[in-house]
Design a protein around this motif. Structure first.
Motif, PDB file in Angstrom:
ATOM      1  N   HIS A  99       0.800  -1.219   0.000  1.00 24.95           N
ATOM      2  CA  HIS A  99       0.000   0.000   0.000  1.00 24.95           C
ATOM      3  C   HIS A  99       0.831   1.267   0.000  1.00 24.95           C
ATOM      4  O   HIS A  99       0.279   2.364  -0.128  1.00 24.95           O
ATOM      5  N   THR A 151       3.840  -3.242  -7.882  1.00 26.45           N
ATOM      6  CA  THR A 151       2.452  -3.626  -7.635  1.00 26.45           C
ATOM      7  C   THR A 151       1.659  -3.765  -8.929  1.00 26.45           C
ATOM      8  O   THR A 151       0.643  -4.456  -8.962  1.00 26.45           O
ATOM      9  N   ALA A 196      -3.371  -2.329   6.362  1.00 29.43           N
ATOM     10  CA  ALA A 196      -3.408  -1.531   5.137  1.00 29.43           C
ATOM     11  C   ALA A 196      -3.074  -2.383   3.909  1.00 29.43           C
ATOM     12  O   ALA A 196      -3.677  -2.217   2.841  1.00 29.43           O
ATOM     13  N   GLU A 197      -2.116  -3.303   4.062  1.00 24.25           N
ATOM     14  CA  GLU A 197      -1.786  -4.193   2.944  1.00 24.25           C
ATOM     15  C   GLU A 197      -2.969  -5.077   2.566  1.00 24.25           C
ATOM     16  O   GLU A 197      -3.255  -5.283   1.376  1.00 24.25           O
ATOM     17  N   TRP A 211      -5.502  -3.088   0.719  1.00 22.31           N
ATOM     18  CA  TRP A 211      -5.032  -2.832  -0.646  1.00 22.31           C
ATOM     19  C   TRP A 211      -5.212  -4.074  -1.513  1.00 22.31           C
ATOM     20  O   TRP A 211      -5.714  -3.997  -2.642  1.00 22.31           O
TER      21      TRP A 211
END
Length: 382
Positions: free
Chosen positions: A307, A318, A356-357, A360
């Protein structure tokens, strides 16, 4: 979707439960989820003890259930010592030509069969791509094939007994015997039973090799193999390794614990190789240190948070992970595997970072499966 607990250093059962309390439960709460998937990493002594004690497995399952944690997959790549002061090449031992590797994997099969979430269609166990590339001989190849045959027999028996298969997922990694996805496909196809043995697609490793995600996935399918598990991860991308700003930013990531294989894309399309990020010299001289000329972009095997952006002018890969999601067939297990939080430059809150990851990754996966112009469904990423 799970996050991999190899980010935590615990290598005994009490320590693992304590780490789940310290990190996994708060991550689940942060996400507002009733259950959170955890891809467990169990060091070999823990796996051995659990495999030998059915009551201990039942207690571990109860501990997971009480915390709202669900297990679909195990990471059986690191055997132990994954948070030692220096890991580097030690992570590739024991190899698949050594009996200890098969024994560890068999222990993981026994454990996962009893920890597997009730709603899981199957369980998965990721493992190393045979060994680091040297030394590896024809005799090692034969022994590895025999070991995988032994594992497959156990996996068949487990599926017949429990009604749900557990599948082994071989994870290609730069520098190893099975360096790329193509290497893994060539070695596995016709050698293993694809019902029980397939691939773990680590998207950091894929990006480091400068492979095309769509072509890699097509090659796996064309060979009659499955992506059993995806490790959702991102590599560092260095656009201009000769530029002082790029070298200075990259120098902060040259750390002594883990191996950080580097690949350079040459103008003629060749992929040039170095076995590690040089510890010194990145900020000095006209050319990058090490074995690479720096005339083309670099990809570095350093698992980056999904993220967050690294310090400019560095970026991450990503986009390759999004491409994998877009072309993925079936419904493999997805495990967010950023094990490098402890060696990332700067300070980080691990609970915030993991949550948060996962947000995402869930959103990226949902976007890949949502028709263009349609909103991403509510609740996919909270």
């Amino acid at each position: 979707m799970s996050y991999c607990t190899n980010v935590h250093p615990a290598e005994d059962l009490a320590g693992i439960v304590a780490q789940l309390d310290r990190y996994a439960v708060p991550v689940r709460d942060r996400l507002g989820a009733d259950r959170l998937g955890v891809g467990l990493w169990l060091a070999a002594p823990v796996a051995r003890a659990l495999a030998a004690d059915r009551a201990a497995r039942a207690r571990m399952r109860a501990e997971l259930d009480a915390r709202g944690l669900a297990v679909y997959t195990l990471n059986a790549f690191p055997y132990g010592g994954f948070h030692a002061e220096v890991v580097k090449h030690a992570v590739y031992h024991p190899t698949w030509s050594e009996t200890a590797r098969a024994a560890y994997t068999l222990d993981c099969v026994t454990v996962l069969a009893d920890l597997l979430a009730d709603d899981a269609a199957y369980g998965s166990i990721s493992t190393l791509p045979l060994a680091w590339r040297t030394p590896w001989t024809g005799s090692d190849d034969v022994r590895a094939t025999m070991a995988l045959d032994e594992i497959t027999r156990t996996l068949r028996a487990s599926a017949a007994r429990d009604g749900r298969p557990i599948r082994l997922a071989v994870e290609p990694e730069p520098g190893c015997v099975l360096d790329t996805v193509d290497d893994a496909v060539r070695w596995l196809a016709g050698r293993v039973d694809p019902k029980y043995v397939g691939l773990c697609l680590d998207t950091c490793h894929l990006a480091v090799s400068f492979a095309d995600p769509a072509a890699a996935l097509a090659g796996i399918a064309d060979a009659g193999l499955d992506v059993v598990k995806v490790q959702a991860s991102a590599a560092l991308h260095v656009a201009d390794p000769r530029a002082p700003a790029d070298r200075e930013a990259l120098a902060a990531f040259a750390e002594p614990r883990y191996l950080h294989q580097v690949r350079e894309l040459a103008e003629d399309g060749r992929v040039l190789r170095a076995d590690d990020l040089p510890a010194e010299g990145l900020t000095a001289g006209d050319h990058p240190a090490g074995d690479l000329p720096g005339a083309g972009p670099w990809r570095v095997h350093f698992h980056m948070p999904l993220h967050a952006d690294p310090p400019a002018p560095l970026t991450t890969t990503t986009g390759d992970l999004r491409a994998v999601f877009a072309h993925l067939r079936g419904d493999p297990h997805i495990e967010v595997e950023t094990y490098t939080w402890s060696v990332l430059p700067g300070g980080h809150d691990l609970v915030d970072g993991i949550a948060a990851e996962l947000r995402w990754a869930e959103r990226a996966l949902a976007q890949s499966r949502t028709p263009a112009g349609m909103p991403v469904p509510e609740g996919i990423a909270r």
